[in-house]
Scaffold this motif. Structure first.
Motif, mmCIF file in Angstrom:
data_model
loop_
_atom_site.group_PDB
_atom_site.id
_atom_site.type_symbol
_atom_site.label_atom_id
_atom_site.label_comp_id
_atom_site.label_asym_id
_atom_site.label_seq_id
_atom_site.Cartn_x
_atom_site.Cartn_y
_atom_site.Cartn_z
ATOM 1 N N ALA A 62 0.821 -1.211 0.000
ATOM 2 C CA ALA A 62 0.000 0.000 0.000
ATOM 3 C C ALA A 62 0.849 1.252 0.000
ATOM 4 C CB ALA A 62 -0.921 0.006 1.206
ATOM 5 N N ALA A 63 2.079 1.150 0.512
ATOM 6 C CA ALA A 63 2.921 2.335 0.653
ATOM 7 C C ALA A 63 3.207 3.041 -0.660
ATOM 8 C CB ALA A 63 4.225 1.955 1.362
ATOM 9 N N PRO A 64 3.588 2.322 -1.765
ATOM 10 C CA PRO A 64 3.843 3.030 -3.012
ATOM 11 C C PRO A 64 2.641 3.776 -3.546
ATOM 12 C CG PRO A 64 4.755 0.816 -3.086
ATOM 13 C CD PRO A 64 3.909 0.909 -1.857
ATOM 14 N N ASP A 65 1.410 3.215 -3.372
ATOM 15 C CA ASP A 65 0.210 3.908 -3.853
ATOM 16 C C ASP A 65 0.048 5.241 -3.162
ATOM 17 O OD1 ASP A 65 -1.665 0.818 -4.111
ATOM 18 O OD2 ASP A 65 -0.294 1.798 -5.501
ATOM 19 N N THR A 66 0.276 5.245 -1.850
ATOM 20 C CA THR A 66 0.149 6.483 -1.086
ATOM 21 C C THR A 66 1.163 7.499 -1.548
ATOM 22 O OG1 THR A 66 -0.603 5.205 0.804
ATOM 23 C CG2 THR A 66 0.159 7.445 1.243
ATOM 24 N N ALA A 67 2.404 7.016 -1.720
ATOM 25 C CA ALA A 67 3.463 7.925 -2.154
ATOM 26 C C ALA A 67 3.158 8.487 -3.529
ATOM 27 C CB ALA A 67 4.804 7.194 -2.172
ATOM 28 N N ALA A 68 2.672 7.626 -4.447
ATOM 29 C CA ALA A 68 2.353 8.095 -5.790
ATOM 30 C C ALA A 68 1.254 9.143 -5.754
ATOM 31 C CB ALA A 68 1.919 6.912 -6.665
ATOM 32 N N GLY A 69 0.263 8.932 -4.891
ATOM 33 C CA GLY A 69 -0.820 9.902 -4.776
ATOM 34 C C GLY A 69 -0.313 11.251 -4.313
ATOM 35 N N ASN A 70 0.613 11.256 -3.350
ATOM 36 C CA ASN A 70 1.160 12.506 -2.849
ATOM 37 C C ASN A 70 1.944 13.234 -3.932
ATOM 38 O OD1 ASN A 70 0.071 12.058 -0.359
ATOM 39 N ND2 ASN A 70 1.914 11.116 0.510
ATOM 40 N N THR A 71 2.727 12.474 -4.707
ATOM 41 C CA THR A 71 3.514 13.087 -5.770
ATOM 42 C C THR A 71 2.612 13.722 -6.808
ATOM 43 O OG1 THR A 71 5.247 11.451 -5.434
ATOM 44 C CG2 THR A 71 5.253 12.642 -7.528
ATOM 45 N N SER A 72 1.562 13.020 -7.208
ATOM 46 C CA SER A 72 0.634 13.541 -8.195
ATOM 47 C C SER A 72 -0.016 14.821 -7.694
ATOM 48 C CB SER A 72 -0.423 12.481 -8.506
ATOM 49 O OG SER A 72 -1.363 12.986 -9.411
ATOM 50 N N GLY A 73 -0.392 14.837 -6.431
ATOM 51 C CA GLY A 73 -0.994 16.029 -5.852
ATOM 52 C C GLY A 73 -0.051 17.208 -5.856
ATOM 53 N N ALA A 74 1.243 16.929 -5.583
ATOM 54 C CA ALA A 74 2.234 18.000 -5.566
ATOM 55 C C ALA A 74 2.418 18.588 -6.957
ATOM 56 C CB ALA A 74 3.563 17.474 -5.030
ATOM 57 N N VAL A 75 2.471 17.702 -7.975
ATOM 58 C CA VAL A 75 2.623 18.176 -9.346
ATOM 59 C C VAL A 75 1.427 19.024 -9.751
ATOM 60 C CG1 VAL A 75 2.717 17.448 -11.745
ATOM 61 C CG2 VAL A 75 4.120 16.280 -10.043
ATOM 62 N N ALA A 76 0.207 18.573 -9.434
ATOM 63 C CA ALA A 76 -1.000 19.322 -9.771
ATOM 64 C C ALA A 76 -1.004 20.688 -9.093
ATOM 65 C CB ALA A 76 -2.233 18.516 -9.374
ATOM 66 N N ALA A 77 -0.571 20.720 -7.838
ATOM 67 C CA ALA A 77 -0.525 21.983 -7.104
ATOM 68 C C ALA A 77 0.471 22.942 -7.736
ATOM 69 C CB ALA A 77 -0.169 21.716 -5.640
ATOM 70 N N ASP A 78 1.624 22.437 -8.186
ATOM 71 C CA ASP A 78 2.628 23.275 -8.837
ATOM 72 C C ASP A 78 2.086 23.848 -10.142
ATOM 73 O OD1 ASP A 78 4.365 22.738 -6.809
ATOM 74 O OD2 ASP A 78 5.538 21.243 -7.904
ATOM 75 N N SER A 79 1.403 23.034 -10.931
ATOM 76 C CA SER A 79 0.837 23.496 -12.196
ATOM 77 C C SER A 79 -0.230 24.558 -11.955
ATOM 78 C CB SER A 79 0.230 22.319 -12.965
ATOM 79 O OG SER A 79 1.215 21.373 -13.295
ATOM 80 N N ALA A 80 -1.065 24.338 -10.960
ATOM 81 C CA ALA A 80 -2.128 25.298 -10.652
ATOM 82 C C ALA A 80 -1.536 26.645 -10.255
ATOM 83 C CB ALA A 80 -3.014 24.747 -9.538
ATOM 84 N N GLY A 81 -0.513 26.617 -9.405
ATOM 85 C CA GLY A 81 0.130 27.865 -8.993
ATOM 86 C C GLY A 81 0.777 28.585 -10.163
ATOM 87 N N GLN A 82 1.419 27.816 -11.033
ATOM 88 C CA GLN A 82 2.062 28.388 -12.208
ATOM 89 C C GLN A 82 1.039 29.049 -13.125
ATOM 90 O OE1 GLN A 82 3.826 25.459 -14.772
ATOM 91 N NE2 GLN A 82 5.217 26.905 -15.743
ATOM 92 N N LEU A 83 -0.081 28.387 -13.348
ATOM 93 C CA LEU A 83 -1.108 28.920 -14.247
ATOM 94 C C LEU A 83 -1.769 30.176 -13.678
ATOM 95 C CD1 LEU A 83 -2.543 25.479 -15.331
ATOM 96 C CD2 LEU A 83 -1.627 27.207 -16.906
ATOM 97 N N LYS A 84 -1.981 30.187 -12.383
ATOM 98 C CA LYS A 84 -2.554 31.388 -11.751
ATOM 99 C C LYS A 84 -1.603 32.569 -11.886
ATOM 100 C CE LYS A 84 -5.396 28.845 -8.427
ATOM 101 N NZ LYS A 84 -5.568 28.456 -6.998
ATOM 102 N N GLU A 85 -0.299 32.286 -11.761
ATOM 103 C CA GLU A 85 0.697 33.347 -11.930
ATOM 104 C C GLU A 85 0.699 33.859 -13.367
ATOM 105 O OE1 GLU A 85 5.497 34.155 -11.336
ATOM 106 O OE2 GLU A 85 4.734 32.113 -11.436
ATOM 107 N N LEU A 86 0.577 32.955 -14.332
ATOM 108 C CA LEU A 86 0.537 33.375 -15.739
ATOM 109 C C LEU A 86 -0.627 34.323 -16.003
ATOM 110 C CD1 LEU A 86 1.307 30.034 -17.656
ATOM 111 C CD2 LEU A 86 2.862 31.950 -17.246
ATOM 112 N N LEU A 87 -1.790 33.995 -15.453
ATOM 113 C CA LEU A 87 -2.961 34.842 -15.665
ATOM 114 C C LEU A 87 -2.784 36.199 -14.986
ATOM 115 C CD1 LEU A 87 -5.759 35.031 -16.933
ATOM 116 C CD2 LEU A 87 -6.709 34.086 -14.813
#
Length: 221
Positions: A62-87
């Motif tokens: 179960a540990a890798p699934d949790t870790a993968a979920g956290n990584t995906s969330g971090a990437v999504a958060a970075d993209s969202a912040g970047q896009l808000k800055e662009l606008l």
């Protein structure tokens, strides 16, 4: 002689009977031992259901699934912040890392600070000056006012339409230029933020902050 023979024969028969009895007893004892030992061995080899459910491998898996979920969330958060800055920058006529803005900037100022562009050519509604090392292109009108600032910075190019729409919503308009699709977002009253995405890649090639009113030559005469 006959009597003696009969006694001897009787003794032999008794001995045989006792021997057979002893053999049967030994066989019964051996069979009992096998019957007793076999379940014990099986019980030792097979874990109980409770032990199997509580064993370590499921928790480890179960540990890798949790870790993968956290990584995906971090990437999504970075993209969202970047896009808000662009606008936010687009509302000022700017792209990241460039101080010269559409509508308020002049191409003469850029050339004084950055030198002559690598290329300068007429295209569409103005003259486009390319600075390859900076991954920036400026579009300016005949009065030298900048109306278009384009950036193809490397950190923009992984962005996808899905990520853009998740953060900024559906585009206000779309356009097609050859094999490129253009997704347009209004950034205040003055500017448009455009994402240019080639069909071949499905990710951003460059962005454009565009001031439509300055794309026309307003010089007198």
């Amino acid at each position: 002689m006959t009597t003696t023979f009969k006694k001897a024969a009787g003794i032999i028969i008794l001995a045989s009977v006792f021997g057979l009895t002893a053999c049967n007893s030994s066989a019964s004892t051996g069979n009992s031992a096998e019957a007793t030992n076999t379940p014990a061995a099986e019980a030792t080899a097979s874990p109980s259901p409770a032990a199997a459910e509580g064993s370590a491998p499921p928790a480890t898996a179960a540990a890798p699934d949790t870790a993968a979920g956290n990584t995906s969330g971090a990437v999504a958060a970075d993209s969202a912040g970047q896009l808000k800055e662009l606008l936010e920058l687009a509302r000022q006529g700017k792209v990241p890392g460039v101080e010269y803005a559409a509508h308020s900037g002049m191409i003469d100022e850029v050339e004084a600070a950055w030198g002559e562009p690598d290329t300068k050519e007429s295209a569409g509604k103005g003259i486009y000056s390319t600075y390859s090392a900076k991954h920036v292109v400026f579009g300016s009108n005949k009065g030298s006012k900048i109306f278009d600032v384009r950036s193809s910075a490397a950190d923009l190019q992984p962005l996808t339409l899905k990520e853009i729409e998740q953060t900024l919503g559906k585009p206000d308009d779309t356009a097609v230029n050859g094999n490129d699709k253009i997704y347009i977002y209004q950034a205040g009253k003055e500017y448009q933020l455009k994402f240019i995405i080639p069909e071949a890649t499905g990710t951003v090639d460059h962005i454009s902050v565009f001031s439509e009113q300055d794309s026309f030559n307003n010089m007198a005469g």
